[in-house]
Design a protein around this motif. Structure first.
Motif, PDB file in Angstrom:
ATOM      1  N   ILE A 113      29.961   9.322  -2.644  1.00  0.00           N
ATOM      2  CA  ILE A 113      29.545   7.920  -2.635  1.00  0.00           C
ATOM      3  C   ILE A 113      28.049   7.793  -2.407  1.00  0.00           C
ATOM      4  O   ILE A 113      27.417   6.821  -2.853  1.00  0.00           O
ATOM      5  CB  ILE A 113      30.338   7.133  -1.565  1.00  0.00           C
ATOM      6  CG1 ILE A 113      30.168   5.626  -1.768  1.00  0.00           C
ATOM      7  CG2 ILE A 113      29.901   7.548  -0.158  1.00  0.00           C
ATOM      8  CD1 ILE A 113      30.730   5.106  -3.054  1.00  0.00           C
ATOM      9  N   ARG A 135      33.977   1.455  -7.566  1.00  0.00           N
ATOM     10  CA  ARG A 135      33.824   2.201  -6.320  1.00  0.00           C
ATOM     11  C   ARG A 135      33.304   1.293  -5.203  1.00  0.00           C
ATOM     12  O   ARG A 135      33.609   1.507  -4.027  1.00  0.00           O
ATOM     13  CB  ARG A 135      32.881   3.378  -6.537  1.00  0.00           C
ATOM     14  CG  ARG A 135      33.370   4.365  -7.580  1.00  0.00           C
ATOM     15  CD  ARG A 135      32.422   5.508  -7.777  1.00  0.00           C
ATOM     16  NE  ARG A 135      32.391   6.386  -6.605  1.00  0.00           N
ATOM     17  CZ  ARG A 135      31.680   7.485  -6.535  1.00  0.00           C
ATOM     18  NH1 ARG A 135      30.932   7.861  -7.572  1.00  0.00           N
ATOM     19  NH2 ARG A 135      31.704   8.231  -5.452  1.00  0.00           N
ATOM     20  N   ARG A 179      34.146  -1.651  -4.524  1.00  0.00           N
ATOM     21  CA  ARG A 179      35.189  -2.473  -3.905  1.00  0.00           C
ATOM     22  C   ARG A 179      35.685  -1.851  -2.611  1.00  0.00           C
ATOM     23  O   ARG A 179      36.251  -2.547  -1.757  1.00  0.00           O
ATOM     24  CB  ARG A 179      36.346  -2.673  -4.879  1.00  0.00           C
ATOM     25  CG  ARG A 179      35.985  -3.460  -6.127  1.00  0.00           C
ATOM     26  CD  ARG A 179      37.214  -3.762  -6.949  1.00  0.00           C
ATOM     27  NE  ARG A 179      38.060  -4.735  -6.278  1.00  0.00           N
ATOM     28  CZ  ARG A 179      38.037  -6.051  -6.494  1.00  0.00           C
ATOM     29  NH1 ARG A 179      37.178  -6.556  -7.356  1.00  0.00           N
ATOM     30  NH2 ARG A 179      38.843  -6.856  -5.853  1.00  0.00           N
ATOM     31  N   ASN A 180      35.462  -0.542  -2.466  1.00  0.00           N
ATOM     32  CA  ASN A 180      35.876   0.152  -1.245  1.00  0.00           C
ATOM     33  C   ASN A 180      34.692   0.639  -0.419  1.00  0.00           C
ATOM     34  O   ASN A 180      34.874   1.447   0.494  1.00  0.00           O
ATOM     35  CB  ASN A 180      36.774   1.344  -1.608  1.00  0.00           C
ATOM     36  CG  ASN A 180      38.043   0.922  -2.316  1.00  0.00           C
ATOM     37  OD1 ASN A 180      38.721  -0.005  -1.888  1.00  0.00           O
ATOM     38  ND2 ASN A 180      38.362   1.590  -3.417  1.00  0.00           N
ATOM     39  N   ASP A 181      33.498   0.174  -0.758  1.00  0.00           N
ATOM     40  CA  ASP A 181      32.308   0.596  -0.015  1.00  0.00           C
ATOM     41  C   ASP A 181      31.370  -0.596   0.105  1.00  0.00           C
ATOM     42  O   ASP A 181      30.750  -1.015  -0.883  1.00  0.00           O
ATOM     43  CB  ASP A 181      31.616   1.757  -0.731  1.00  0.00           C
ATOM     44  CG  ASP A 181      30.469   2.323   0.076  1.00  0.00           C
ATOM     45  OD1 ASP A 181      30.721   3.100   1.010  1.00  0.00           O
ATOM     46  OD2 ASP A 181      29.302   1.967  -0.209  1.00  0.00           O
ATOM     47  N   THR A 230      31.685 -10.233  -1.905  1.00  0.00           N
ATOM     48  CA  THR A 230      30.638  -9.545  -1.147  1.00  0.00           C
ATOM     49  C   THR A 230      29.287 -10.237  -1.273  1.00  0.00           C
ATOM     50  O   THR A 230      28.417 -10.050  -0.433  1.00  0.00           O
ATOM     51  CB  THR A 230      30.510  -8.084  -1.634  1.00  0.00           C
ATOM     52  OG1 THR A 230      31.803  -7.482  -1.646  1.00  0.00           O
ATOM     53  CG2 THR A 230      29.592  -7.273  -0.758  1.00  0.00           C
ATOM     54  N   ASP A 288      46.874 -10.264   0.981  1.00  0.00           N
ATOM     55  CA  ASP A 288      45.629  -9.791   1.590  1.00  0.00           C
ATOM     56  C   ASP A 288      44.423 -10.360   0.854  1.00  0.00           C
ATOM     57  O   ASP A 288      43.441 -10.780   1.477  1.00  0.00           O
ATOM     58  CB  ASP A 288      45.578  -8.260   1.575  1.00  0.00           C
ATOM     59  CG  ASP A 288      46.553  -7.644   2.563  1.00  0.00           C
ATOM     60  OD1 ASP A 288      46.978  -8.362   3.484  1.00  0.00           O
ATOM     61  OD2 ASP A 288      46.892  -6.456   2.405  1.00  0.00           O
ATOM     62  N   GLN A 320      40.768  -8.257  -9.667  1.00  0.00           N
ATOM     63  CA  GLN A 320      40.799  -7.005 -10.420  1.00  0.00           C
ATOM     64  C   GLN A 320      41.751  -7.063 -11.607  1.00  0.00           C
ATOM     65  O   GLN A 320      42.365  -6.069 -11.980  1.00  0.00           O
ATOM     66  CB  GLN A 320      41.196  -5.824  -9.526  1.00  0.00           C
ATOM     67  CG  GLN A 320      40.311  -5.650  -8.307  1.00  0.00           C
ATOM     68  CD  GLN A 320      40.699  -4.437  -7.500  1.00  0.00           C
ATOM     69  OE1 GLN A 320      40.652  -3.307  -7.979  1.00  0.00           O
ATOM     70  NE2 GLN A 320      41.091  -4.650  -6.259  1.00  0.00           N
TER      71      GLN A 320
END
Length: 380
Positions: free
Chosen positions: A148, A173, A175-177, A200, A263, A333
């Motif tokens: 990452i 990527r 979306r998780n960082d 974000t 969620d 998504q």
């Protein structure tokens, strides 16, 4: 053979040079440092002098210490006559000097750069990711690496063109960082590929995303909401739950209506800016006046600010249901149709003389949508 003759004036330097040309010389203490200093001190070099330096340095680099490698790399990094073969061998060593060459040296061969991007250690790949002259092929090699940190370095490199083949992978990527997501939304809020990171983004970045989404669908004129609709019972239930202040049931109803998990619905509701919820409700077909009532009850951080409620009301009134659905699909998504192309240079990528063949934008006004889609956009 006397390298650099008649410029090597001392017996000691001539002796060191002779040892560098000998295969049986044994250890070569400080030879690379001395030869490099001698090479960079001269203002000009003949082809023969460059060739002599190349031959000697080629033989002694393998035995040189890391301190000598760092010294030679620093001295030769920006030298206009530094031999590429010498630079490549220096860059292959794992040292600070090698990373300096990988990041900044313009005379380093493309082969050496790609090798570091593909098979190099993480530090080497990060150095390459900072280059100002990254070509699309090397950019793709770096983006394919699993670390990452490399993705973050690419997003932070303002000279790296984030083309449509690279950006979607980085967004996925991100979306998780959170760090990568913030880098991409700060750098490219005008790119439709970044829409999935809407949650974000800051309020200002979201405004850019919304404007670009409207522009891509040809909705730059005043809106007509007469033909918009949604499932009436579901919409009334959502409004009633919001007004009752039942946050969990409201999230469940919103998730069911939007076709996302609870969620995601919870994250949309919890966003203190309010824009994601406004978009989700407009995508379902709720009228702006109903959105205003919901925002007066759903979150105290929003309802206690008249200016924020008014801003969200204006936002909902400026969005068609089609644009809102497009953005909601991106947030959740879901696969979305390719947006109409709007000619725009990547304003985040700085000009680099090492990257002259930039892709030209499509002709202005040219649309990539099907005829039926364009007709629907004109009727909206």
């Amino acid at each position: 053979m006397r390298p650099f003759a008649p410029d090597l004036t001392t017996d000691a330097l001539q002796h060191l040079a002779a040892r560098g040309l000998s295969d049986a010389c044994g250890a070569r203490p400080l030879l690379l440092r001395v030869l490099t200093d001698l090479f960079v001190m001269r203002p000009t070099h003949s082809p023969e002098g460059v060739q002599q330096f190349r031959e000697i340095a080629h033989r002694v680099i393998e035995d040189a210490s890391l301190a000598e490698i760092d010294h030679a790399a620093s001295a030769l990094c920006n030298h206009p006559r530094a031999p590429a073969e010498v630079l490549d061998r220096l860059a292959a060593r794992e040292s600070a000097g090698a990373r300096l060459l990988l990041a900044d040296c313009r005379r380093l061969s493309l082969s050496a750069v790609k090798t570091a991007a593909t098979d190099g250690a993480l530090e080497a790949a990060l150095a390459v990711a900072r280059r100002v002259d990254l070509d699309p092929a090397t950019l793709a090699l770096l983006a394919a690496r699993p670390e990452i940190e490399v993705a973050r370095a690419l997003a932070g490199n303002e000279s790296a063109p984030l083309n449509p083949d690279i950006l979607p992978g980085l967004v996925a990527r991100a979306r998780n960082d959170a760090e990568l997501a913030m880098q991409l939304t700060a750098r490219a809020p005008h790119r439709h590929e970044v829409l999935p990171l809407f949650l974000t983004a800051t309020s200002r970045q979201r405004a850019v995303m919304l404007a670009r989404a409207r522009q891509s669908l040809g909705e730059e004129d005043n809106l007509s909401l007469a033909l918009e609709h949604g499932p009436l019972l579901a919409l009334r239930r959502i409004e009633a739950l919001a007004l009752d202040g039942d946050r969990e049931d409201f999230a469940a109803a919103l998730a069911e209506a939007c076709g996302c998990d609870e969620d995601m619905a919870g994250a949309i509701i919890a966003d203190t800016g309010g824009e994601p919820l406004a978009i989700a409700l407009r995508a379902l077909g709720l009228a702006p006046e109903i959105l205003t009532r919901i925002f007066l009850f759903v979150d105290p951080q929003i309802s206690h600010s008249y200016r924020k409620v008014a801003a969200l009301t204006r936002l909902s009134g400026s969005l068609s249901q089609q644009v809102a659905r497009r953005i909601l699909d991106a947030i959740c998504q879901r696969q979305i149709p390719r947006m109409r192309h709007v000619p725009l240079h990547d304003q985040t990528a700085r000009f680099s003389v090492g990257r002259p063949n930039l892709a030209k934008p499509l002709a202005e006004g040219r649309s990539t949508r099907a005829p039926s889609e364009r007709l629907h956009a004109r009727q909206a």
